[in-house]
Design a protein around this motif. Structure first.
Motif, mmCIF file in Angstrom:
data_model
loop_
_atom_site.group_PDB
_atom_site.id
_atom_site.type_symbol
_atom_site.label_atom_id
_atom_site.label_comp_id
_atom_site.label_asym_id
_atom_site.label_seq_id
_atom_site.Cartn_x
_atom_site.Cartn_y
_atom_site.Cartn_z
ATOM 1 N N SER A 16 -9.643 52.130 37.036
ATOM 2 C CA SER A 16 -10.643 52.792 36.196
ATOM 3 C C SER A 16 -11.228 54.011 36.890
ATOM 4 O O SER A 16 -11.517 55.021 36.249
ATOM 5 N N THR A 17 -11.401 53.895 38.188
ATOM 6 C CA THR A 17 -11.953 55.021 38.942
ATOM 7 C C THR A 17 -11.000 56.218 38.855
ATOM 8 O O THR A 17 -11.415 57.356 38.660
ATOM 9 N N LEU A 18 -9.720 55.932 38.970
ATOM 10 C CA LEU A 18 -8.729 57.006 38.860
ATOM 11 C C LEU A 18 -8.722 57.573 37.438
ATOM 12 O O LEU A 18 -8.686 58.781 37.236
ATOM 13 N N PRO A 34 -13.763 42.132 40.163
ATOM 14 C CA PRO A 34 -12.418 42.307 39.617
ATOM 15 C C PRO A 34 -12.413 42.081 38.108
ATOM 16 O O PRO A 34 -13.127 41.219 37.609
ATOM 17 N N GLY A 35 -11.658 42.864 37.415
ATOM 18 C CA GLY A 35 -11.447 42.586 36.001
ATOM 19 C C GLY A 35 -12.502 43.103 35.057
ATOM 20 O O GLY A 35 -12.630 42.607 33.951
ATOM 21 N N VAL A 36 -13.273 44.128 35.465
ATOM 22 C CA VAL A 36 -14.302 44.588 34.543
ATOM 23 C C VAL A 36 -13.766 45.515 33.459
ATOM 24 O O VAL A 36 -14.452 45.764 32.488
ATOM 25 N N THR A 37 -12.577 46.020 33.634
ATOM 26 C CA THR A 37 -12.052 46.900 32.596
ATOM 27 C C THR A 37 -11.709 46.036 31.386
ATOM 28 O O THR A 37 -10.931 45.108 31.498
ATOM 29 N N ARG A 38 -12.345 46.355 30.250
ATOM 30 C CA ARG A 38 -12.214 45.399 29.139
ATOM 31 C C ARG A 38 -10.953 45.603 28.321
ATOM 32 O O ARG A 38 -10.403 44.674 27.791
ATOM 33 N N SER A 145 -7.779 58.906 47.385
ATOM 34 C CA SER A 145 -9.028 58.185 47.213
ATOM 35 C C SER A 145 -9.560 58.607 45.850
ATOM 36 O O SER A 145 -10.004 59.735 45.667
ATOM 37 N N ALA A 146 -9.427 57.700 44.889
ATOM 38 C CA ALA A 146 -9.861 58.035 43.527
ATOM 39 C C ALA A 146 -11.360 58.302 43.520
ATOM 40 O O ALA A 146 -11.842 59.182 42.811
ATOM 41 N N GLU A 147 -12.068 57.567 44.343
ATOM 42 C CA GLU A 147 -13.513 57.701 44.353
ATOM 43 C C GLU A 147 -13.945 59.045 44.937
ATOM 44 O O GLU A 147 -14.863 59.678 44.451
#
Ligand SMILES: Nc1nc2c(ncn2[C@@H]2O[C@H](COP(=O)(O)OP(=O)(O)OP(=O)(O)O)[C@@H](O)[C@H]2O)c(=O)[nH]1
Ligand SMILES: Nc1nc2c(ncn2[C@@H]2O[C@H](COP(=O)(O)OP(=O)(O)OP(=O)(O)O)[C@@H](O)[C@H]2O)c(=O)[nH]1
Length: 457
Positions: A16-18, A34-38, A145-147
């Motif tokens: 998701s960050t990416l 972990p797993g917050v992307t719905r 580093s996506a962040e």
């Protein structure tokens, strides 16, 4: 229709960050759990001037370990169906996990092109993963580093063949006659614009400025005539000068400048093979200069330091020696970096500076055979054996060059975690001094392994 890119990977690796970084809006939820992307999420993405559709697979919350791979596989297949290419993301900090290996197996058996992306590499901890990731059978991988937005130029290069419509001029980047990608950076007022104008003004063969690498980051193509070439074939040398804020500052609002120039400097460094850090002789070496130098080395680019305004420098030789000494005391990787005196105003020293830049790229590209490397290594270890903490000698067995651009080595042995930094530096400096890596930053990794060909302990 825009080409579509699928982001694949197990929970919490940073998909998701990416996604957010590429789409530019915070529309995907990012969380430490972990797993917050719905849901499967799609958006219009932009990376420099590449435009594509991006699909973030996920939604594995409340998944128990037994059913997770099955559900992931379904999702992955759905996302892959319409995609031109898949970005397979792994977590550089966590290392290669069994689930990563399983996903890699599916991806290898599908006929989609896959780009392996190693995320969260902003710290040193991720280095091991970069090497371990070869075992996934998907090639070298792009470290990002996506962040923090690092590695985006590498990701751009990896994606471009799949999502870009226009034909990029293609050449072998490692060939000696390939254009040198050169960035000139430095504090405000160091003389970057003056230098660039001087370089281009004396070279009527300018073919730019044109949108070379990206629309946001302009590269100026030009040809430098080496007055004293070592090889007559290489007298006219192509250079892509990568734009920094200095070149465009006239068009910008002053107050925006400070912020912009930091980001632009970083981007220029990202795209460069060699970076010239311009110092101001009337100011000496300042903290900010060391910060930029440090960043260039961290990014693995070859560095050259040019002290500008030499025409008005007072007490020139003590200034020069003072700067050299201060650099030697700084980062150990700065030892041996070429330091040159130039004047952007008069043109003095500019040919030598460009010559040094081409030489630095040669070292940066250099590969040494494993045979030659190990002959050197045996002598180096015999001349100064590693210490024996607790009475047991640390054994170093074998060294290999894992990659170039920048040169990166892996040393195999036992109990290498007990090897003192001073010994690591001994080997690092030896490689730079004895094997023709001279001025460029060299990376060295130490792995505990009996069998040099095993990647895991
Ligand atoms: N240190 C570091 N952390 C990162 C980076 N990218 C993402 N993270 C962190 O990793 C965690 C997970 O990131 P997400 O983007 O939610 O991961 P995801 O793969 O989408 O996870 P799911 O939604 O579970 O599939 C968050 O705490 C992020 O802040 C990075 O480049 N460096
Ligand atoms: N004497 C002398 N002055 C120089 C030299 N190079 C640049 N200058 C002067 O230094 C000042 C700053 O030069 P610029 O080229 O604008 O500096 P810059 O690094 O592009 O500055 P920013 O765009 O603000 O980052 C100008 O007044 C230049 O004339 C040099 O070699 N000798």
């Amino acid at each position: 229709m825009l080409p579509s890119v699928a982001i694949i990977g197990r929970p919490n690796v940073g998909k998701s960050t990416l996604f957010n970084r590429l789409v530019g809006k915070k529309i995907a939820l990012v969380d430490d759990q972990p797993g917050v992307t719905r849901d499967r999420r799609e958006g219009d993405a932009k990376l420099f001037d590449l435009k594509f559709r991006i699909v973030d697979t996920a939604g594995y919350e409340d998944e128990d370990a037994a059913t997770l791979p099955g559900r992931m596989r379904q999702q992955t297949e759905a996302a892959l169906a319409g995609a031109a290419v898949a970005l397979f993301v792994i977590d550089g900090r966590a290392g290669v996990t069994p689930l990563d290996e399983e996903i890699a197996r599916w991806l290898r058996s599908s006929d989609k092109p896959v780009i392996l992306v190693i995320n969260k590499v902003e710290g040193k901890q991720a280095e091991d993963t970069i090497y371990d990731a070869f075992s996934l059978g998907l090639g070298e991988g792009v470290a990002i580093s996506a962040e923090h937005g690092q590695g985006m130029a590498d990701l751009f290069e990896a994606l471009m063949p799949y999502v870009d419509g226009f034909e990029e001029e293609s050449y072998d980047v490692e060939a000696p006659d390939a254009p040198l990608q050169l960035a000139i950076v430095g504090r405000p007022n160091a003389g970057k614009s003056t230098l660039i104008n001087k370089l281009l003004g004396e070279n009527r063969l300018v073919t730019g400025p044109e949108a070379g690498i990206t629309r946001d980051s302009i590269a100026i193509d030009w040809v430098w005539h080496d007055p004293n070439p070592s090889d007559p074939e290489l007298a006219d040398r192509r250079i892509k000068l990568i734009d920094t804020a200095g070149m465009r500052k006239r068009a910008r609002v002053q107050e925006k400048l400070e912020k912009l120039s930091v980001a632009d400097t970083r981007r220029a460094i990202d795209f460069a093979e060699v970076v010239v850090l311009l110092l101001d002789a009337t100011k000496g070496l300042e903290h900010q200069d060391l910060k930029i130098a440090d960043h260039v080395i961290e990014e693995g680019r070859a560095l050259i330091i040019a002290i500008n305004k030499w025409d008005v420098a007072e007490n020139a030789s003590s200034l020069f020696n003072g700067i050299k000494a201060a650099l030697d005391e700084g980062l150990s990787q700065l030892k041996g970096v070429p330091v040159l005196a130039v004047s952007a105003a008069t043109g003095k020293g500019l040919d030598q500076m460009l010559k040094a830049a081409f030489e630095a790229r040669e070292s940066w590209n250099r590969r040494v055979s494993t045979g030659q490397l190990n002959r050197w290594f045996e002598e180096a270890v015999a001349a100064n054996p590693p210490p024996a903490p607790g009475g047991r000698r640390i054994k170093l067995r074998y060294v290999t060059q894992a990659r170039n651009r920048p040169p990166t080595f892996i040393v195999f042995g036992n109990r290498v975690d007990q090897l003192p930094d001073s010994y690591r530096r001994y080997l690092l400096n030896g490689i730079r001094r004895d094997l023709g890596f001279g001025a460029v930053p060299v990376r060295m990794n130490f792995r505990s392994s009996k069998n040099p060909f095993a990647t895991k302990d």
